[in-house]
Design a protein around this motif. Sequence first.
Motif, PDB file in Angstrom:
ATOM      1  N   TYR A  53       0.836  -1.204   0.000  1.00 55.56           N
ATOM      2  CA  TYR A  53       0.000   0.000   0.000  1.00 55.56           C
ATOM      3  C   TYR A  53       0.872   1.256   0.000  1.00 55.56           C
ATOM      4  CZ  TYR A  53       0.991  -0.198   5.066  1.00 55.56           C
ATOM      5  OH  TYR A  53       1.606  -0.263   6.289  1.00 55.56           O
ATOM      6  N   ALA A  54       0.236   2.379  -0.315  1.00 55.40           N
ATOM      7  CA  ALA A  54       0.847   3.695  -0.162  1.00 55.40           C
ATOM      8  C   ALA A  54       0.197   4.370   1.037  1.00 55.40           C
ATOM      9  CB  ALA A  54       0.645   4.533  -1.414  1.00 55.40           C
ATOM     10  N   ILE A  55       0.971   5.163   1.776  1.00 55.34           N
ATOM     11  CA  ILE A  55       0.457   5.787   2.992  1.00 55.34           C
ATOM     12  C   ILE A  55       1.011   7.196   3.153  1.00 55.34           C
ATOM     13  CG2 ILE A  55       2.286   4.650   4.338  1.00 55.34           C
ATOM     14  CD1 ILE A  55       0.401   4.738   6.768  1.00 55.34           C
ATOM     15  N   CYS A  56       0.151   8.092   3.628  1.00 52.77           N
ATOM     16  CA  CYS A  56       0.602   9.411   4.060  1.00 52.77           C
ATOM     17  C   CYS A  56      -0.167   9.783   5.328  1.00 52.77           C
ATOM     18  CB  CYS A  56       0.427  10.469   2.971  1.00 52.77           C
ATOM     19  SG  CYS A  56      -1.254  10.695   2.367  1.00 52.77           S
ATOM     20  N   ILE A  57       0.415  10.679   6.117  1.00 53.26           N
ATOM     21  CA  ILE A  57      -0.187  11.072   7.389  1.00 53.26           C
ATOM     22  C   ILE A  57      -0.123  12.588   7.545  1.00 53.26           C
ATOM     23  CG2 ILE A  57       0.534   8.897   8.447  1.00 53.26           C
ATOM     24  CD1 ILE A  57       2.549  10.580  10.118  1.00 53.26           C
ATOM     25  N   ILE A  58      -0.995  13.105   8.404  1.00 57.96           N
ATOM     26  CA  ILE A  58      -0.898  14.489   8.878  1.00 57.96           C
ATOM     27  C   ILE A  58      -0.863  14.420  10.397  1.00 57.96           C
ATOM     28  CG2 ILE A  58      -1.898  16.797   8.845  1.00 57.96           C
ATOM     29  CD1 ILE A  58      -3.712  15.869   6.572  1.00 57.96           C
ATOM     30  N   GLY A  59       0.063  15.138  11.005  1.00 60.64           N
ATOM     31  CA  GLY A  59       0.081  15.160  12.462  1.00 60.64           C
ATOM     32  C   GLY A  59       1.462  15.292  13.038  1.00 60.64           C
ATOM     33  N   LEU A  60       1.602  14.856  14.263  1.00 57.10           N
ATOM     34  CA  LEU A  60       2.838  15.017  15.022  1.00 57.10           C
ATOM     35  C   LEU A  60       2.948  13.877  16.026  1.00 57.10           C
ATOM     36  CD1 LEU A  60       5.270  16.884  15.809  1.00 57.10           C
ATOM     37  CD2 LEU A  60       3.732  17.938  17.470  1.00 57.10           C
ATOM     38  N   ILE A  61       4.120  13.238  16.084  1.00 55.00           N
ATOM     39  CA  ILE A  61       4.339  12.121  17.005  1.00 55.00           C
ATOM     40  C   ILE A  61       5.374  12.547  18.037  1.00 55.00           C
ATOM     41  CG2 ILE A  61       4.988   9.695  17.217  1.00 55.00           C
ATOM     42  CD1 ILE A  61       4.254   9.355  14.270  1.00 55.00           C
ATOM     43  N   ASN A  62       4.939  12.803  19.256  1.00 53.75           N
ATOM     44  CA  ASN A  62       5.849  13.267  20.298  1.00 53.75           C
ATOM     45  C   ASN A  62       6.712  12.148  20.868  1.00 53.75           C
ATOM     46  OD1 ASN A  62       4.969  16.076  20.443  1.00 53.75           O
ATOM     47  ND2 ASN A  62       3.056  15.261  21.254  1.00 53.75           N
ATOM     48  N   ASN A  63       6.173  10.941  20.883  1.00 48.66           N
ATOM     49  CA  ASN A  63       6.890   9.815  21.491  1.00 48.66           C
ATOM     50  C   ASN A  63       7.528   8.917  20.435  1.00 48.66           C
ATOM     51  OD1 ASN A  63       4.351   8.965  20.607  1.00 48.66           O
ATOM     52  ND2 ASN A  63       4.175   7.369  22.174  1.00 48.66           N
TER      53      ASN A  63
ATOM     54  N   VAL B  50      -7.614  -1.962   9.819  1.00 47.93           N
ATOM     55  CA  VAL B  50      -8.435  -1.297  10.829  1.00 47.93           C
ATOM     56  C   VAL B  50      -7.819  -1.453  12.218  1.00 47.93           C
ATOM     57  CG1 VAL B  50     -10.683  -1.234  11.965  1.00 47.93           C
ATOM     58  CG2 VAL B  50     -10.543  -1.562   9.498  1.00 47.93           C
ATOM     59  N   GLU B  51      -7.488  -2.704  12.579  1.00 48.40           N
ATOM     60  CA  GLU B  51      -6.885  -2.916  13.893  1.00 48.40           C
ATOM     61  C   GLU B  51      -5.529  -2.227  13.987  1.00 48.40           C
ATOM     62  OE1 GLU B  51      -8.436  -4.230  16.521  1.00 48.40           O
ATOM     63  OE2 GLU B  51     -10.121  -4.183  15.124  1.00 48.40           O
ATOM     64  N   GLY B  52      -4.788  -2.218  12.895  1.00 45.99           N
ATOM     65  CA  GLY B  52      -3.488  -1.565  12.887  1.00 45.99           C
ATOM     66  C   GLY B  52      -3.579  -0.062  13.050  1.00 45.99           C
ATOM     67  N   ILE B  53      -4.529   0.568  12.367  1.00 45.76           N
ATOM     68  CA  ILE B  53      -4.709   2.019  12.485  1.00 45.76           C
ATOM     69  C   ILE B  53      -5.127   2.389  13.903  1.00 45.76           C
ATOM     70  CG2 ILE B  53      -6.191   3.940  11.774  1.00 45.76           C
ATOM     71  CD1 ILE B  53      -6.207   2.642   8.953  1.00 45.76           C
ATOM     72  N   LYS B  54      -6.058   1.641  14.465  1.00 43.96           N
ATOM     73  CA  LYS B  54      -6.507   1.922  15.829  1.00 43.96           C
ATOM     74  C   LYS B  54      -5.362   1.734  16.829  1.00 43.96           C
ATOM     75  CE  LYS B  54     -10.641   0.161  16.801  1.00 43.96           C
ATOM     76  NZ  LYS B  54     -11.772  -0.808  16.781  1.00 43.96           N
ATOM     77  N   TYR B  55      -4.564   0.707  16.610  1.00 44.42           N
ATOM     78  CA  TYR B  55      -3.402   0.472  17.480  1.00 44.42           C
ATOM     79  C   TYR B  55      -2.407   1.626  17.372  1.00 44.42           C
ATOM     80  CZ  TYR B  55       1.078  -1.493  18.997  1.00 44.42           C
ATOM     81  OH  TYR B  55       2.289  -1.687  19.605  1.00 44.42           O
ATOM     82  N   ALA B  56      -2.125   2.055  16.150  1.00 45.60           N
ATOM     83  CA  ALA B  56      -1.164   3.138  15.944  1.00 45.60           C
ATOM     84  C   ALA B  56      -1.651   4.428  16.594  1.00 45.60           C
ATOM     85  CB  ALA B  56      -0.935   3.351  14.447  1.00 45.60           C
ATOM     86  N   GLN B  57      -2.916   4.755  16.397  1.00 42.89           N
ATOM     87  CA  GLN B  57      -3.412   6.008  16.944  1.00 42.89           C
ATOM     88  C   GLN B  57      -3.440   6.006  18.467  1.00 42.89           C
ATOM     89  OE1 GLN B  57      -7.153   6.724  14.851  1.00 42.89           O
ATOM     90  NE2 GLN B  57      -6.068   7.998  13.369  1.00 42.89           N
ATOM     91  N   ASP B  58      -3.709   4.852  19.067  1.00 42.45           N
ATOM     92  CA  ASP B  58      -3.689   4.771  20.525  1.00 42.45           C
ATOM     93  C   ASP B  58      -2.262   4.810  21.071  1.00 42.45           C
ATOM     94  OD1 ASP B  58      -6.439   4.711  20.862  1.00 42.45           O
ATOM     95  OD2 ASP B  58      -6.556   2.528  20.718  1.00 42.45           O
ATOM     96  N   ALA B  59      -1.316   4.301  20.301  1.00 40.37           N
ATOM     97  CA  ALA B  59       0.079   4.280  20.755  1.00 40.37           C
ATOM     98  C   ALA B  59       0.746   5.644  20.625  1.00 40.37           C
ATOM     99  CB  ALA B  59       0.873   3.245  19.954  1.00 40.37           C
ATOM    100  N   ILE B  60       0.269   6.464  19.714  1.00 44.02           N
ATOM    101  CA  ILE B  60       0.906   7.750  19.419  1.00 44.02           C
ATOM    102  C   ILE B  60       0.499   8.811  20.433  1.00 44.02           C
ATOM    103  CG2 ILE B  60       0.896   9.680  17.774  1.00 44.02           C
ATOM    104  CD1 ILE B  60       0.733   7.526  15.549  1.00 44.02           C
ATOM    105  N   ASP B  61       1.498   9.469  21.000  1.00 44.85           N
ATOM    106  CA  ASP B  61       1.271  10.671  21.799  1.00 44.85           C
ATOM    107  C   ASP B  61       1.366  11.842  20.832  1.00 44.85           C
ATOM    108  OD1 ASP B  61       1.180  12.773  23.556  1.00 44.85           O
ATOM    109  OD2 ASP B  61       3.219  12.496  24.318  1.00 44.85           O
ATOM    110  N   GLY B  62       0.217  12.397  20.468  1.00 39.37           N
ATOM    111  CA  GLY B  62       0.192  13.445  19.464  1.00 39.37           C
ATOM    112  C   GLY B  62      -1.028  13.295  18.587  1.00 39.37           C
ATOM    113  N   THR B  63      -0.815  13.389  17.287  1.00 39.71           N
ATOM    114  CA  THR B  63      -1.925  13.384  16.340  1.00 39.71           C
ATOM    115  C   THR B  63      -1.515  12.654  15.076  1.00 39.71           C
ATOM    116  OG1 THR B  63      -2.697  15.521  17.165  1.00 39.71           O
ATOM    117  CG2 THR B  63      -3.501  14.851  15.001  1.00 39.71           C
ATOM    118  N   ALA B  64      -2.422  11.853  14.515  1.00 37.96           N
ATOM    119  CA  ALA B  64      -2.157  11.202  13.231  1.00 37.96           C
ATOM    120  C   ALA B  64      -3.463  10.919  12.508  1.00 37.96           C
ATOM    121  CB  ALA B  64      -1.373   9.906  13.427  1.00 37.96           C
TER     122      ALA B  64
END
Length: 474
Positions: A92-102, A143-157
């Motif tokens: 797949y191709a992926i892009c994000i908007i946000g900031l990862i503090n951790n 779906v499970e991967g996106i939810k996992y990533a967003q919960d793990a990230i301190d910041g925004t994605a």
Amino acid sequence: MGGFFGVVSKHDAISDVFFGTDYHSHLGTRRGGIAAYDSKIGLQREIHNIQNSPFRTKFEDVFDEMNGNSAIGCISDFDPQPLLIRSDIGTYAICIIGLINNADELINNYLSTTNGHFGAMTGGKVNSTDLVAALINQKSSFVEGIKYAQDAIDGTASILILKNDGSIIAARDKVGRIPVLIGKNEDGYCVSFESFAYLKLGYEDEKELGPGEIVELTADSITQLSPPREKLKICSFLWSYYGYPTSCYEGINVEVMRYRNGQIMARHDNEVGSAQDIDYVGGVPDSGTPHAIGYANESGKHFARAFIKYTPTWARSFTPTKQKERNKIAKMKQIPVHDLIVDKNLLFVDDSIVRGTQLKETVDFLYNNGAKSVHMRSACPPIMYGCKYLNFSRATDDMELIARRIIMELEGEEGFNHIEEYSDCHTERGKKLRQTICDKMGFASLEFQSIDGIIEAIGLPRENLCTYCWNGKE
């Protein structure tokens, strides 16, 4: 900051993605990229440096180089993207908007538990988009991967994924700090940060994703993969500063909000009798202008553009990476209208006062061109904290912020225990902050919009708005 745009269509999607992505150029200055899927070619990707050239000039050959009925594009202020990823859950191709503090913590944890690796950039830095992909790939589905990533990230994605079957998965960040909107036309669907980007291309509003909501788009359907979460904390700065005037977020238009915001500031000045001898009201161009129009309409003072920005060569003063260069370009862009300046009492509304460097040069420029007095109004409250959720209004050090520097000068670190008082124009500390800035900058008077005022102007419930940069509260 950054922005993205994607299309899934029954026909070629490259043209719409080219123009839709270009319409996000106000959100980023460093990298632009497009990825496309064609059933015969597969996934394709192009990334260019856009620091010294607009997105459209770097991608003008994309129509000859790419094909596909689905594509995604992005504007980025930092890492190159979209990236092409091959993993157990798909290519797949992926892009994000946000900031990862951790990011460092997540990288170290990933390396130690998976024995995997990352492609390192100069200095060993890991691309944030690569990190998000690695987090997603640890689960058995997108779906499970996106939810996992967003919960793990301190910041925004917020995440956009173009799959190897041509469908697009779009996910808004978990508390909805930035918008993700879906448009529809007779040939398919699009996904965008800015609503006007797809309206100009003939799409109609379909829906705005809720916080944390995940959907999958094909040319014929939109499928909800995960429902919205309950907590919404959209960034208030969207309306006061970096959102485009024609856009709507949560149903509220940016330009209309800015008129209301200026009206509220004028109403306050009228109530307290401040700045009543004004000849002209103007905006610090360009984003301060609609706030100033609202102020002028409410106050009954004439609106005028006492100076004009020369933008054909440098459209944005923040384009260069070095502050010294930005200041120089900002100064060179200011062209005075002497008949509207000489011996006039002027009131200007700026979208915000962050560091104050360029604003001081603007005020000196006005006095040097004959202004009798210059009053200043900020369309948002004093900025007390560098944003820890988005890159756009981020400061590397809180002491870069003029309000913080003045508090330190007046009271030392003890003053930081009284930030709420310094923000309030009715307290002794608040009055002292404003007068000290006036003395340093040469303002005849200074006022900031209050937090209550900006919330009123936006029109959303206070609990749905992030006001961290003003009061340290999400």
